[in-house]
Design a protein around this motif. Sequence first.
Motif, PDB file in Angstrom:
ATOM      1  N   ARG A  30     -76.063  28.368 -48.857  1.00  0.00           N
ATOM      2  CA  ARG A  30     -76.295  27.317 -47.865  1.00  0.00           C
ATOM      3  C   ARG A  30     -77.763  26.892 -47.947  1.00  0.00           C
ATOM      4  NH1 ARG A  30     -74.881  28.572 -42.023  1.00  0.00           N
ATOM      5  NH2 ARG A  30     -76.344  30.294 -42.385  1.00  0.00           N
ATOM      6  N   LEU A  31     -77.991  25.649 -48.278  1.00  0.00           N
ATOM      7  CA  LEU A  31     -79.348  25.134 -48.415  1.00  0.00           C
ATOM      8  C   LEU A  31     -79.625  24.080 -47.351  1.00  0.00           C
ATOM      9  CD1 LEU A  31     -79.708  24.715 -52.292  1.00  0.00           C
ATOM     10  CD2 LEU A  31     -80.128  26.743 -50.882  1.00  0.00           C
TER      11      LEU A  31
ATOM     12  N   ALA B 293     -79.470  14.193 -50.762  1.00  0.00           N
ATOM     13  CA  ALA B 293     -78.428  14.621 -51.701  1.00  0.00           C
ATOM     14  C   ALA B 293     -79.013  14.905 -53.078  1.00  0.00           C
ATOM     15  CB  ALA B 293     -77.340  13.549 -51.792  1.00  0.00           C
ATOM     16  N   LYS B 294     -79.948  14.086 -53.521  1.00  0.00           N
ATOM     17  CA  LYS B 294     -80.595  14.316 -54.810  1.00  0.00           C
ATOM     18  C   LYS B 294     -81.332  15.659 -54.823  1.00  0.00           C
ATOM     19  CE  LYS B 294     -81.462   9.445 -56.069  1.00  0.00           C
ATOM     20  NZ  LYS B 294     -81.208   9.464 -57.521  1.00  0.00           N
ATOM     21  N   LEU B 295     -82.066  15.937 -53.754  1.00  0.00           N
ATOM     22  CA  LEU B 295     -82.813  17.194 -53.691  1.00  0.00           C
ATOM     23  C   LEU B 295     -81.876  18.397 -53.585  1.00  0.00           C
ATOM     24  CD1 LEU B 295     -85.738  16.079 -51.354  1.00  0.00           C
ATOM     25  CD2 LEU B 295     -85.882  16.605 -53.796  1.00  0.00           C
TER      26      LEU B 295
ATOM     27  N   ALA C  61     -78.009  20.254 -43.995  1.00  0.00           N
ATOM     28  CA  ALA C  61     -77.670  21.422 -44.804  1.00  0.00           C
ATOM     29  C   ALA C  61     -76.354  21.179 -45.513  1.00  0.00           C
ATOM     30  CB  ALA C  61     -77.579  22.675 -43.934  1.00  0.00           C
ATOM     31  N   ALA C  62     -76.171  21.909 -46.615  1.00  0.00           N
ATOM     32  CA  ALA C  62     -74.923  21.851 -47.372  1.00  0.00           C
ATOM     33  C   ALA C  62     -74.654  23.220 -47.971  1.00  0.00           C
ATOM     34  CB  ALA C  62     -75.002  20.789 -48.474  1.00  0.00           C
ATOM     35  N   GLN C  63     -73.391  23.449 -48.321  1.00  0.00           N
ATOM     36  CA  GLN C  63     -72.974  24.742 -48.868  1.00  0.00           C
ATOM     37  C   GLN C  63     -72.274  24.533 -50.198  1.00  0.00           C
ATOM     38  OE1 GLN C  63     -71.270  27.614 -46.124  1.00  0.00           O
ATOM     39  NE2 GLN C  63     -69.665  28.100 -47.588  1.00  0.00           N
ATOM     40  N   ARG C  64     -72.611  25.413 -51.159  1.00  0.00           N
ATOM     41  CA  ARG C  64     -71.974  25.351 -52.468  1.00  0.00           C
ATOM     42  C   ARG C  64     -72.044  26.731 -53.121  1.00  0.00           C
ATOM     43  NH1 ARG C  64     -74.243  20.740 -56.164  1.00  0.00           N
ATOM     44  NH2 ARG C  64     -73.371  19.546 -54.425  1.00  0.00           N
TER      45      ARG C  64
ATOM     46  N   ASP D 115     -70.209  16.364 -50.784  1.00  0.00           N
ATOM     47  CA  ASP D 115     -69.325  17.524 -50.814  1.00  0.00           C
ATOM     48  C   ASP D 115     -70.073  18.782 -50.380  1.00  0.00           C
ATOM     49  OD1 ASP D 115     -66.948  16.336 -51.613  1.00  0.00           O
ATOM     50  OD2 ASP D 115     -67.507  16.370 -53.733  1.00  0.00           O
ATOM     51  N   GLY D 116     -69.511  19.480 -49.413  1.00  0.00           N
ATOM     52  CA  GLY D 116     -70.126  20.703 -48.922  1.00  0.00           C
ATOM     53  C   GLY D 116     -71.105  20.493 -47.794  1.00  0.00           C
TER      54      GLY D 116
END
Length: 432
Positions: free
Chosen positions: A332-333, A352-354, A325-328, A305-306
């Motif tokens: 944005r990381l 995903a874990k990190l 990268a992902a956003q939440r 998700d994200g």
Amino acid sequence: MSIRRHSRHAPVRLAAVLAAGLTALAVGSYAPAPGPANAQPPTTTTPFTTPNTDDCAQKTSPPPAIDTSEAPEPGQSTPGALAIPDPPVGGKRLGGCGLVVPPDSARIPEGISATAWMVSDLDSGKVLLAKDPHGRYRPASTIKVLLADVALRKLDQNKVIVGTQDDANADGTRVGIGPGGRYTNRQLFQGLIMASGNDAAHAIATQLGGDEATVALMNARAKELHALDTRAATPSGLDGPGMSTSAYDLSLIFRDAMTLPLFAELIHTEQVDFPGFPANPKDPDDKDHPGFMIANDNHLLYEYDGALGGKTGYTDDARQTFVAAAQRNGHRLAVTLLKADVLPFRPWEQAAKLLDYAFAMPSGVSVGSLPGSDSNSTDLTASAVAVATPPMDHVEAHNDGSGNNARLILIGGGLVLVVLLLAVASRLGRRR
């Protein structure tokens, strides 16, 4: 982990991969290349241990090659090791070779097989946590991010080029370019970024003056960005003499590429139609090899998700490499993994874990920064680059990266079907 509990994309992705494979086999473009680095390796039963990097073994250069992929051409020599910046780029703490985390941090999630990794904030440039961030490893196809960062600034995405047999003969993974096929540069970038096509990399590099000229442009861009652990040897990421990058540099390069709208769009695109090519290259109206669908090979995009997207890579020497990268909640990381394996989790699951861990960290904490950010970035000058003698002093951190994370959840049985479908696709013999 924030895993999506649906699998509606899996059959479509599998169908797209199979269709692309059948089309490409018509001209041999999916035939495994000779040599040991042919495909994503299957999961093995080898006992898993978290790699320990406290001895700074990769401070100067990547691990020894296990094949002849980096042997220089006759009459040429392998480039010497890149100079080690002193002080370290991004801050003193990032000079550590083990885990680099804020004080009093929770234990890092279990099951991270990546030898080096880093999580950073795409917007602020803060480095949140890392392991051997400046250790030097091989990038494999994640170096295509640097190729895209260079080429997207120089090539007209609407220009049409004609595929060649040299494109189709590119070693390793190919999207399925055929001689006589007509492709816009935008479509070449789709093949490069979404499907990791080395044939697309070749077609792009040809427009930039050939492989040697393109590698020079890529390395010049890396220096401009202060990615001083990075040296490209090939445009595609196939191993070559002197090739290296670091988890820090890959994060930095990815952050720069994410400022390009088309790059950000394509890493987030799940699937797209790709042109076919004529059986007779002299007759462009002969569509004996029809178009087909290509699917993004980054599983994090579909399952997390994200997720904003990213880039995968693999060679026998580099092992699994990954950047995404992902956003939440407005943040944005980016996460990078180098020299990972499929044990005990696939690279996207380790990422995903990190990401879950980093999204849960208190606001404002960091262990360093990326150049150009507003958070204590290092001012690099010519005098700041000097060769340091490893090992360096270790930073305070957990040494083995083990421990439980209460926020992690077990993947339900419903995901098993997705894994099986993806396993079929991964066994098509593609090497990134």
